[in-house]
Design a protein around this motif. Structure first.
Motif, mmCIF file in Angstrom:
data_model
loop_
_atom_site.group_PDB
_atom_site.id
_atom_site.type_symbol
_atom_site.label_atom_id
_atom_site.label_comp_id
_atom_site.label_asym_id
_atom_site.label_seq_id
_atom_site.Cartn_x
_atom_site.Cartn_y
_atom_site.Cartn_z
ATOM 1 N N ALA A 44 7.072 6.967 -1.320
ATOM 2 C CA ALA A 44 6.291 5.605 -1.218
ATOM 3 C C ALA A 44 7.157 4.466 -2.181
ATOM 4 C CB ALA A 44 4.742 5.334 -1.226
ATOM 5 N N LEU A 45 8.274 4.717 -2.471
ATOM 6 C CA LEU A 45 8.587 4.303 -3.877
ATOM 7 C C LEU A 45 10.098 3.875 -3.517
ATOM 8 C CD1 LEU A 45 7.663 6.343 -6.913
ATOM 9 C CD2 LEU A 45 6.180 3.736 -6.761
ATOM 10 N N GLU A 46 10.389 4.028 -2.291
ATOM 11 C CA GLU A 46 11.737 3.534 -2.144
ATOM 12 C C GLU A 46 11.643 1.665 -1.501
ATOM 13 O OE1 GLU A 46 12.444 5.257 1.491
ATOM 14 O OE2 GLU A 46 13.597 7.160 0.834
ATOM 15 N N GLY A 47 10.943 1.386 -1.622
ATOM 16 C CA GLY A 47 10.796 -0.182 -1.477
ATOM 17 C C GLY A 47 11.183 -0.669 -2.651
ATOM 18 N N PRO A 48 10.226 -0.494 -3.944
ATOM 19 C CA PRO A 48 10.947 -1.131 -4.491
ATOM 20 C C PRO A 48 12.206 -0.516 -4.942
ATOM 21 C CG PRO A 48 9.150 -0.726 -5.144
ATOM 22 C CD PRO A 48 9.886 -0.078 -3.555
ATOM 23 N N ASP A 49 12.245 -0.079 -4.844
ATOM 24 C CA ASP A 49 14.331 0.515 -4.728
ATOM 25 C C ASP A 49 15.542 -0.641 -3.973
ATOM 26 O OD1 ASP A 49 13.230 2.314 -6.526
ATOM 27 O OD2 ASP A 49 13.716 4.141 -5.949
ATOM 28 N N GLY A 64 0.967 -1.508 0.175
ATOM 29 C CA GLY A 64 0.181 0.178 0.412
ATOM 30 C C GLY A 64 0.605 1.613 -0.109
ATOM 31 N N TYR A 65 1.132 2.327 -1.038
ATOM 32 C CA TYR A 65 1.323 3.812 -0.911
ATOM 33 C C TYR A 65 1.522 4.253 0.401
ATOM 34 C CZ TYR A 65 1.690 2.313 -5.653
ATOM 35 O OH TYR A 65 1.911 1.546 -6.955
ATOM 36 N N TYR A 66 0.322 4.326 1.506
ATOM 37 C CA TYR A 66 0.628 5.184 2.368
ATOM 38 C C TYR A 66 0.995 4.376 3.092
ATOM 39 C CZ TYR A 66 -1.327 8.169 -0.971
ATOM 40 O OH TYR A 66 -1.580 8.933 -2.396
ATOM 41 N N HIS A 67 1.238 2.917 3.353
ATOM 42 C CA HIS A 67 1.494 2.331 4.765
ATOM 43 C C HIS A 67 2.559 2.811 5.143
ATOM 44 C CE1 HIS A 67 3.653 -1.195 6.534
ATOM 45 N NE2 HIS A 67 2.683 -1.920 6.641
ATOM 46 N N VAL A 115 8.739 -9.591 -10.845
ATOM 47 C CA VAL A 115 8.448 -8.708 -10.030
ATOM 48 C C VAL A 115 8.153 -7.424 -10.384
ATOM 49 C CG1 VAL A 115 9.598 -8.191 -8.006
ATOM 50 C CG2 VAL A 115 10.251 -10.496 -8.623
ATOM 51 N N VAL A 116 7.419 -7.045 -10.356
ATOM 52 C CA VAL A 116 7.138 -5.347 -10.816
ATOM 53 C C VAL A 116 7.988 -4.520 -9.864
ATOM 54 C CG1 VAL A 116 5.664 -4.096 -11.642
ATOM 55 C CG2 VAL A 116 5.274 -6.773 -11.618
ATOM 56 N N ILE A 117 8.470 -3.876 -10.178
ATOM 57 C CA ILE A 117 8.979 -2.904 -9.388
ATOM 58 C C ILE A 117 9.146 -1.465 -9.952
ATOM 59 C CG2 ILE A 117 11.072 -4.372 -8.289
ATOM 60 C CD1 ILE A 117 12.547 -2.771 -10.335
ATOM 61 N N GLY A 118 9.403 -0.515 -9.968
ATOM 62 C CA GLY A 118 8.961 0.861 -10.250
ATOM 63 C C GLY A 118 9.907 1.273 -11.301
ATOM 64 N N ALA A 119 9.916 2.521 -11.902
ATOM 65 C CA ALA A 119 10.584 2.919 -12.431
ATOM 66 C C ALA A 119 12.188 4.458 -12.015
ATOM 67 C CB ALA A 119 9.864 4.001 -13.515
ATOM 68 N N ASN A 176 10.478 -0.177 4.713
ATOM 69 C CA ASN A 176 10.979 -1.917 5.456
ATOM 70 C C ASN A 176 9.496 -2.935 5.277
ATOM 71 O OD1 ASN A 176 13.680 -0.676 6.353
ATOM 72 N ND2 ASN A 176 12.236 0.257 7.838
ATOM 73 N N ARG A 177 8.825 -2.978 5.180
ATOM 74 C CA ARG A 177 7.410 -4.146 4.675
ATOM 75 C C ARG A 177 7.415 -4.267 3.208
ATOM 76 N NH1 ARG A 177 4.782 -7.587 7.909
ATOM 77 N NH2 ARG A 177 2.397 -7.647 6.784
ATOM 78 N N TYR A 178 7.584 -3.476 2.080
ATOM 79 C CA TYR A 178 8.402 -3.895 0.986
ATOM 80 C C TYR A 178 8.740 -4.763 1.275
ATOM 81 C CZ TYR A 178 7.939 -4.075 -3.627
ATOM 82 O OH TYR A 178 8.006 -4.597 -5.157
ATOM 83 N N MET A 179 10.513 -4.789 1.852
ATOM 84 C CA MET A 179 11.335 -5.534 1.260
ATOM 85 C C MET A 179 11.181 -6.991 2.247
ATOM 86 S SD MET A 179 14.551 -5.445 0.958
ATOM 87 C CE MET A 179 16.169 -6.493 1.386
#
Ligand SMILES: NC(=O)c1ccc[n+]([C@@H]2O[C@H](COP(=O)([O-])OP(=O)(O)OC[C@H]3O[C@@H](n4cnc5c(N)ncnc54)[C@H](OP(=O)(O)O)[C@@H]3O)[C@@H](O)[C@H]2O)c1
Length: 213
Positions: free
Chosen positions: A130-135, A72-75, A102-106, A80-83
């Motif tokens: 909100a996009l730090e997790g995928p990176d 969720g973008y507002y988690h 795996v779909v990550i971001g741009a 850390n949850r993404y990781m």
């Protein structure tokens, strides 16, 4: 193929489910709470991937896993949850010897001037947070040779549009159109992901797609 799709009720995941079913694959849909329309060849698993025993049972017989997970973008602790999620997902992939897309971001792509998109002016600052997790997941696992993984970065602008099947591929650099915009529909993203599923060309690496016209 029998394909497990994580995040099957999400913006990206639901289009991957549609594309997979349209190609007659058998889909094991993993999601938490948003509704998914029942269809043939589709089994719904309303669950959390953090329940590892249940998760392992769902994926143990599949040929491929496609993940469009997002806490969720507002988690409150998105990064850390993404990781943490990918620690669970990737450790099971290794244990069960599964291939995963795996779909990550741009944000980890490189823009026209050689800067990472995350260091450019493309996204407003709150979005970048909100996009730090995928990176973090991409940086941590991109060179992990014990994983059979393909990362997918959509264009900067991922829109709910139509399935054109006319898009261009890149690897680590953003793809732009003639107006110098980087856009693609989520339907075409799903199309490219299923092409990769059926005909792997980017195993152990990453690809991006966007319109060029
Ligand atoms: N949206 C965009 O414009 C965009 C652009 C570029 C890249 N991406 C990337 O694409 C990926 C997916 O993003 P999205 O926008 O599709 O996210 P989303 O709409 O928030 O969907 C996330 C999915 O993950 C599921 N989920 C969350 N926690 C779960 C858990 N613990 N166990 C099982 N399922 C869980 C959600 O289930 P419920 O909703 O049912 O709870 C939902 O199906 C992300 O990596 C994102 O960075 C998105």
């Amino acid at each position: 193929m029998k394909i497990a799709i994580i995040g099957a009720s999400g913006f990206v995941g639901e289009k991957i489910v549609d594309e997979a079913l349209s190609r007659n694959h058998i889909v094991e849909a993993i999601f938490r709470r948003n509704p998914i329309v029942k269809r043939n060849n589709l089994t719904l698993h309303k669950m959390t991937i953090f329940d590892e025993e249940i998760f392992e049972n769902v994926i143990k017989d599949v040929d491929l896993i496609i993940s469009a997970y997002n806490p969720g973008y507002y988690h409150v602790d998105q990064k850390n949850r993404y990781m943490d999620a990918y620690k669970v997902i990737f450790s099971l992939c290794k244990k069960l010897n599964k291939r995963i897309i795996v779909v990550i971001g741009a944000t980890s792509l490189i823009q026209y001037d050689g800067e990472f998109v995350k260091n450019g002016l493309v996204y407003p600052k709150p979005w970048l947070k909100a996009l730090e997790g995928p990176d973090l997941v991409y940086d941590t696992y991109k060179d992990d040779k014990s994983l059979n993984v393909t990362f997918v970065s959509p264009a900067v602008e991922l829109i709910d549009g139509v399935r054109t099947t006319h898009y261009a591929y890149g690897t680590n650099h953003l793809v732009y159109d003639k107006n110098f915009e980087s856009r693609v529909s989520v339907q075409d993203l799903a199309h490219a992901i299923l092409n990769e599923a059926e005909n792997p060309k980017y195993t152990g690496s990453r690809f991006t797609i966007a319109y060029q016209e």
